[in-house]
Design an enzyme around this catalytic site. Structure first.
Site, PDB file in Angstrom:
ATOM      1  N   SER A 107      21.550  51.805  61.270  1.00  0.00           N
ATOM      2  CA  SER A 107      22.045  50.429  61.320  1.00  0.00           C
ATOM      3  C   SER A 107      20.976  49.535  60.718  1.00  0.00           C
ATOM      4  O   SER A 107      19.823  49.962  60.554  1.00  0.00           O
ATOM      5  CB  SER A 107      22.300  50.032  62.778  1.00  0.00           C
ATOM      6  OG  SER A 107      22.494  48.637  62.917  1.00  0.00           O
ATOM      7  N   TYR A 120      21.679  49.801  72.202  1.00  0.00           N
ATOM      8  CA  TYR A 120      22.087  50.127  70.831  1.00  0.00           C
ATOM      9  C   TYR A 120      20.891  50.104  69.888  1.00  0.00           C
ATOM     10  O   TYR A 120      20.692  51.031  69.090  1.00  0.00           O
ATOM     11  CB  TYR A 120      23.157  49.135  70.373  1.00  0.00           C
ATOM     12  CG  TYR A 120      23.675  49.386  68.975  1.00  0.00           C
ATOM     13  CD1 TYR A 120      24.618  50.382  68.739  1.00  0.00           C
ATOM     14  CD2 TYR A 120      23.229  48.628  67.898  1.00  0.00           C
ATOM     15  CE1 TYR A 120      25.102  50.616  67.464  1.00  0.00           C
ATOM     16  CE2 TYR A 120      23.708  48.855  66.614  1.00  0.00           C
ATOM     17  CZ  TYR A 120      24.640  49.847  66.405  1.00  0.00           C
ATOM     18  OH  TYR A 120      25.115  50.080  65.141  1.00  0.00           O
TER      19      TYR A 120
END
Length: 217
Positions: A107, A120
């Site tokens: 990410s 996350y």
């Protein structure tokens, strides 16, 4: 919204329409004991395994003071633990054959932080660290390990999770990143093809950011 298995079978049908052999196999990365047998079935069916795209992931956004143990475990087990054991299982036949490409989906948050996403972001930073560690260990055997760092991307799952129209989602990022909009999944294809191809033979342990300029700010 179509299920993941329905989407996979649709992809299989489109590949087969091009005259290329294809098959679909279900796998839950949280069931670690099932990962190696699943990889073994694929190797048995096709005779080898050249490429792994580690794409399973979840996100449970909430303030750090509200994160539960269940939130943490679900996120880290899916995004990092499952990714490692899939890579481990795939690397065995790749090392044996002397060639392989492992592409982990990280990410933009593999490189930066943000509020409200602690589990996350921890897991995605872990993806980058793990990518580098595995690259150091497996590249001498012909197996490169890299990661892609997507920025905000408009997917069916995102549309369902936020319960917003595509137009509303696009407007949300008009002034938050240089690209000015969420990306489309097709805009990640080039990065994946490069990292999965012989052209990337000298690229390993790398995070390829495709984030619309998010980390440029």
């Amino acid at each position: 919204m179509a299920s993941r298995i329905e989407l996979a079978r649709d992809t299989q049908a489109r590949v087969e329409a091009l005259g290329v052999r294809s098959s679909t196999h279900e796998l839950d990365v949280l069931d670690v004991a099932s990962i190696s047998p699943a990889i073994d079935r694929i190797v048995e069916e096709y005779g080898q395994l050249d490429i792994l795209i580690n794409n399973a992931g979840i996100r449970i956004p909430r303030p750090a003071l509200e994160v539960t143990e269940a939130d943490w475990d679900a996120t880290v087990d899916t995004n990092l633990k499952g990714l490692f054991f899939c890579a481990q299982a795939a690397a065995r036949p790749m090392i044996e054959q002397g060639w392989g490409r492992i592409v982990n989906i990280g990410s933009q948050f593999s490189a930066v932080g943000s509020a409200g996403r602690a589990p996350y972001i921890a897991s995605k930073h872990g993806v980058l660290g793990l990518t580098r560690a595995l690259a150091a260990e497996w590249t001498p055997y012909g197996v490169t390990v890299n990661a892609i760092g997507p920025g905000p991307t408009e997917t069916p799952g995102v549309l369902a999770a936020y319960n917003r129209t595509p137009e509303e989602l696009q407007a949300e990022y008009a002034d938050k990143m240089p690209l000015g909009r969420r990306m489309q999944p097709e805009e990640l294809v080039g990065a994946a093809i490069f990292l999965a191809s012989p052209a990337s033979g000298a690229t390993t342990g790398h995070l390829l950011l495709v984030d619309g300029g998010w980390t440029a700010l």
